[in-house]
Design an enzyme around this catalytic site. Structure first.
Site, PDB file in Angstrom:
ATOM      1  N   ASP A  43       0.837  -1.203   0.000  1.00 25.27           N
ATOM      2  CA  ASP A  43       0.000   0.000   0.000  1.00 25.27           C
ATOM      3  C   ASP A  43       0.871   1.252   0.000  1.00 25.27           C
ATOM      4  O   ASP A  43       2.080   1.189   0.263  1.00 25.27           O
ATOM      5  CB  ASP A  43      -0.894  -0.042   1.255  1.00 25.27           C
ATOM      6  CG  ASP A  43      -2.197   0.711   1.094  1.00 25.27           C
ATOM      7  OD1 ASP A  43      -2.305   1.524   0.168  1.00 25.27           O
ATOM      8  OD2 ASP A  43      -3.117   0.495   1.912  1.00 25.27           O
ATOM      9  N   ASP A  89     -10.801   2.037  -3.453  1.00 26.55           N
ATOM     10  CA  ASP A  89     -11.412   1.816  -2.137  1.00 26.55           C
ATOM     11  C   ASP A  89     -12.923   1.892  -2.225  1.00 26.55           C
ATOM     12  O   ASP A  89     -13.620   1.593  -1.254  1.00 26.55           O
ATOM     13  CB  ASP A  89     -10.904   2.854  -1.134  1.00 26.55           C
ATOM     14  CG  ASP A  89      -9.578   2.435  -0.532  1.00 26.55           C
ATOM     15  OD1 ASP A  89      -9.159   1.283  -0.740  1.00 26.55           O
ATOM     16  OD2 ASP A  89      -8.947   3.269   0.146  1.00 26.55           O
TER      17      ASP A  89
HETATM   18  C1  DGJ Z   1      -5.876   1.942   1.774  1.00 28.44           C
HETATM   19  C2  DGJ Z   1      -6.256   0.745   0.970  1.00 28.44           C
HETATM   20  O1  DGJ Z   1      -6.761   1.125  -0.279  1.00 28.44           O
HETATM   21  C3  DGJ Z   1      -7.242  -0.103   1.739  1.00 28.44           C
HETATM   22  O2  DGJ Z   1      -7.637  -1.188   0.975  1.00 28.44           O
HETATM   23  C4  DGJ Z   1      -6.613  -0.529   3.029  1.00 28.44           C
HETATM   24  O3  DGJ Z   1      -5.556  -1.403   2.783  1.00 28.44           O
HETATM   25  C5  DGJ Z   1      -6.160   0.674   3.812  1.00 28.44           C
HETATM   26  N1  DGJ Z   1      -5.321   1.534   3.048  1.00 28.44           N
HETATM   27  C6  DGJ Z   1      -5.420   0.254   5.047  1.00 28.44           C
HETATM   28  O4  DGJ Z   1      -4.895   1.306   5.729  1.00 28.44           O
END
Ligand code: DGJ
Length: 727
Positions: free
Chosen positions: A479, A549
């Site tokens: 991430d 997301d």
């Molecule tokens: C952002 C990501 O897009 C999510 O899927 C998740 O992993 C969060 N970060 C976790 O902090």
């Protein structure tokens, strides 16, 4: 031979499958672009360098002895600035005299079989001996700067990969101020620009508009690609549709500050440049040093935007995704994020795994929250040791319990980041990117680690390697949740701070390379606050990238459709979540137009939902090859049609089609059969559901009768699928 050099006319002709590209060396060794488009057999193309009228204000080089030739109006392969071409330039070098005049001329060339790797950068590769490369060497005689232009032609795709290598062969340092990867000068402005814009949770939205006179551009200067724009641009002729007309697709294998600039000059001739964003870029080259640009990929399609996308999809899976997982069946996963956020312990995760196993899910991914004292997003990034208060008994014990259930285990990292509230920051405050004397801006309470530094990368690599090597980890989600401000490195001298952003990207690539080389069995999924770093540079290391997301299936339609313009369906991370809009059935169908997985608490599913999940898991396996390796057709676009979204996958041998319709908003009752592209008109297809048989010709030209489904009976958020199999 895909690459020909006609020595008499000094014309280079590059013939990829279904795509001809040509340039020539003109008087006084100017490298002039001639053609990019549909295949043509001729080599006598030199007249194509004259476009539009001559502008009497354009500078002339008297030695050329051609009153119609000026670098200001001729199409050029790699235009440099300051020597008479007043359009946007691909290369600008400031030498010891302080001026930035750059004038590169052809010196020599070589043609060889295969494709070179680009040092420190992602690049397309040729494993099957299906590529040939041309290197054209050019020189600016005053500064001694040599620019070598690389062109690789792929025999199995209408694709040319390009880049430039710039070397200082002079005796004084020079500064590169602009160094793009590629330029394309076109003869007419009858094109629409098609590109992708977005923001967090709304990535990759397609936009299409005609070219205008003047400069139009898509940029990032966030240090990363970002969700705001994708490093992709297509030019589609005004009449081009999904399946007809011409399109030129341009993609950049880069995950940092990028620029796609298009200038349409007064004659209506467009110039497209794509490469590193020159804003906030300056690279010092000492004598003997060289700079390699990222790779630019150019695709030609005579079958509209759909044809262009299918080329990108197959080409990137075959020639860019280097992971062993690119074309190996990937495990079906469930991710803990939307199910638990930071609120989990070992027992809860084991319960997830147990439930998941009963549903047929193959892997549990433990997302953010397992390390340091990470109880929320304010702290602990950089402290990659296991929090044993949460995971009692440690990580190995948890993984063993999960594995004992027959479920594989994956883990989350955010390797480039550091929270001020972390042990790592307390020990090394100078490892966070920042400018002395200025406050750090925070984003999600975190700073970015200075990935230009070897010591920082070594530390993070070692912390990660310790965990990965001691545990049975099959998958990593990488991430990256903020962009870079106050950009500077404590280790770079002032005259090299302009190199910071590119060095950052090289550092990230280095770390990804080390992790994927040391642990090649790991399936790496990229992520950046959703799809904020969805780019082909990342695809080189990770064959899948979390697309957004936003897991609302209706919103996801435009995100996934947009991303599919350039990126393979097999790379689009898509999960079924507990999002309230639309039922589980539709959520499954939308996620199936991607990598497919789950992102919900499996303990909360009702009995009826559990049965549906089992059916979806069965579909995942049944259609895996068709979806991952088949041809994708966008039929009804969710950004163009107010009601419906339709797409289909067709197997390469055209014996199978999976058609999906999602009703975003119930349309008025109208009767209109839907024409299905991609089928073989000579074959007869059985609708698996009803047993009814149709010729491919009927479905293609007459259309599929959906009146008793979509138009009348399906309501908002509903969906249907049709599986056709040829007899
Ligand atoms: C952002 C990501 O897009 C999510 O899927 C998740 O992993 C969060 N970060 C976790 O902090």
């Amino acid at each position: 031979m895909p690459i020909l050099f006609d020595a008499e006319r000094r014309v280079f002709k590059l013939d990829a499958k279904g795509f001809t590209y040509a340039m020539m060396v003109y008087r006084e060794n100017y490298l002039v672009h001639l053609y990019a488009g549909a295949p043509i057999p001729d080599t006598d193309l030199s007249y194509l360098m004259y476009r539009g009228w001559f502008d009497s204000l354009s500078p002339l080089n008297p030695q050329v002895e051609d009153p119609n030739f000026s670098v200001d109006i001729q199409p050029l392969e790699y235009p440099a600035g300051g020597a008479g071409d007043f359009r946007i330039s691909a290369l600008s070098v400031r030498g010891k005299a302080g001026d930035a005049v750059t004038d590169i001329r052809y010196v020599s060339h070589k043609i060889y079989q295969g494709k070179p790797a680009l040092p420190g950068l992602p690049a397309t590769f040729d494993r099957e001996g299906a590529a040939q490369t041309l290197e054209v060497e050019t020189l600016d005689a005053v500064t001694g700067v040599k620019a070598t232009l690389l062109y690789t032609v792929f025999e199995d795709y209408p694709v040319i990969a390009r880049s430039a290598r710039v070397e200082n062969t002079g005796d004084s340092p020079v500064n590169l101020e602009r160094v793009y990867s590629a330029c394309l000068d076109l003869p007419t402005m009858g094109w629409d620009m098609v590109h992708l814009y977005g923001r967090w949770a709304k990535e990759n939205t397609t936009v299409r508009h005609p070219l205008q006179h003047g400069i139009q551009a898509i940029h990032s200067k966030r240090g990363m690609t970002g969700p705001n724009h994708s490093p992709f641009l297509a030019l589609a002729d005004h009449t081009a549709t999904e399946e007809t007309g011409e399109a030129l697709g341009m993609s950049l294998l880069y995950s940092g500050n990028f620029a796609f600039d298009v200038e349409v000059d007064t004659r209506g001739c467009p110039r497209v440049l794509w490469g590193i964003n020159p804003e906030e870029f300056r690279w010092r080259l000492e004598p003997g040093e060289a700079f390699q640009t990222p790779e630019a990929v150019l695709v030609y399609s005579a079958n509209g935007l759909g044809g262009m996308s299918r080329t990108f999809h197959h080409f990137y899976l075959d020639h860019l995704c280097r992971s062993q997982w690119a074309k190996k069946k990937r495990p079906l996963l469930i991710n803990s994020w939307e199910a638990a956020y930071f609120d989990f312990d070992d027992d809860k995760l084991v319960e997830f795994a147990k439930e998941a196993k009963a549903l047929g899910i193959e892997m549990l991914v433990m997302d953010d929250g397992w390390f340091g004292n990470r109880c929320d997003d304010h702290r602990a990034l950089g402290d990659w040791w296991v929090n044993e208060e949460k995971l009692k008994g440690g990580l190995s014990s948890l993984i063993q319990r999960v594995n004992d259930l027959g479920v594989q285990f994956g883990i989350w990292y955010e390797p480039e980041m550091i929270n001020p509230d972390s042990d790592l920051y307390r020990a090394h405050p100078d490892w966070a990117i920042g400018v002395q004397g200025r406050e750090h801006s925070l984003s999600r309470h975190q700073c970015v680690l200075d990935m230009t530094r070897q010591d920082v990368r070594d530390n993070i690599f070692q912390q990660m390697a310790d965990v990965i090597s001691q545990n049975n980890i099959a998958y990593i989600k990488w991430d990256c949740n903020r962009h870079i401000s106050e950009a500077a490195s404590a280790q770079l001298p002032p005259e090299r701070q302009g190199e910071f952003f590119h060095r950052y990207v090289l550092g990230v690539y280095d770390l990804m390379d080390r992790i994927t080389t040391a642990f090649p069995h790991i399936l790496l999924e990229n992520c950046s606050s959703g799809g904020g770093r969805f780019d082909p540079g990342m695809l080189y290391y990770s064959p899948q990238i979390w697309a957004s997301d936003c897991t609302d299936p209706i919103e996801r339609l435009s995100i996934q459709f947009g991303a599919s313009l350039c990126y393979p369906i097999a790379s689009l991370g898509a999960h079924v979540s507990a999002s309230p809009r639309a039922g589980l059935e539709t959520k499954g169908r939308v996620a199936l137009c991607g990598t497919f997985g789950y992102e919900l608490d499996p303990r909360k599913l009702t009995e009826e939902e559990r049965e549906m999940v089992k059916a979806q898991v069965a579909d995942y396996h049944k259609y895996y090859d068709l979806i991952h390796y088949g041809d994708f057709y966008r039929i009804t676009s969710p950004t163009e049609d107010p009601f419906l979204c339709d797409w289909a996958f067709v197997s390469p041998d055209k014996t199978e089609m999976l058609f999906t319709r999602v009703v975003m908003r119930r349309p008025p009752n109208v009767y209109q059969p839907l024409r299905l592209p991609g089928l073989d008109p000579e074959k007869f297809y059985t609708d698996e559901d009803t047993g009814k048989v149709y010729s491919g010709a009927l479905l293609q030209h007459g259309g599929l009768d959906l009146s008793s489904y979509g138009r009348n009976e399906l309501s908002d958020g509903d969906s249907l699928v049709k599986h056709f199999v040829a007899r």
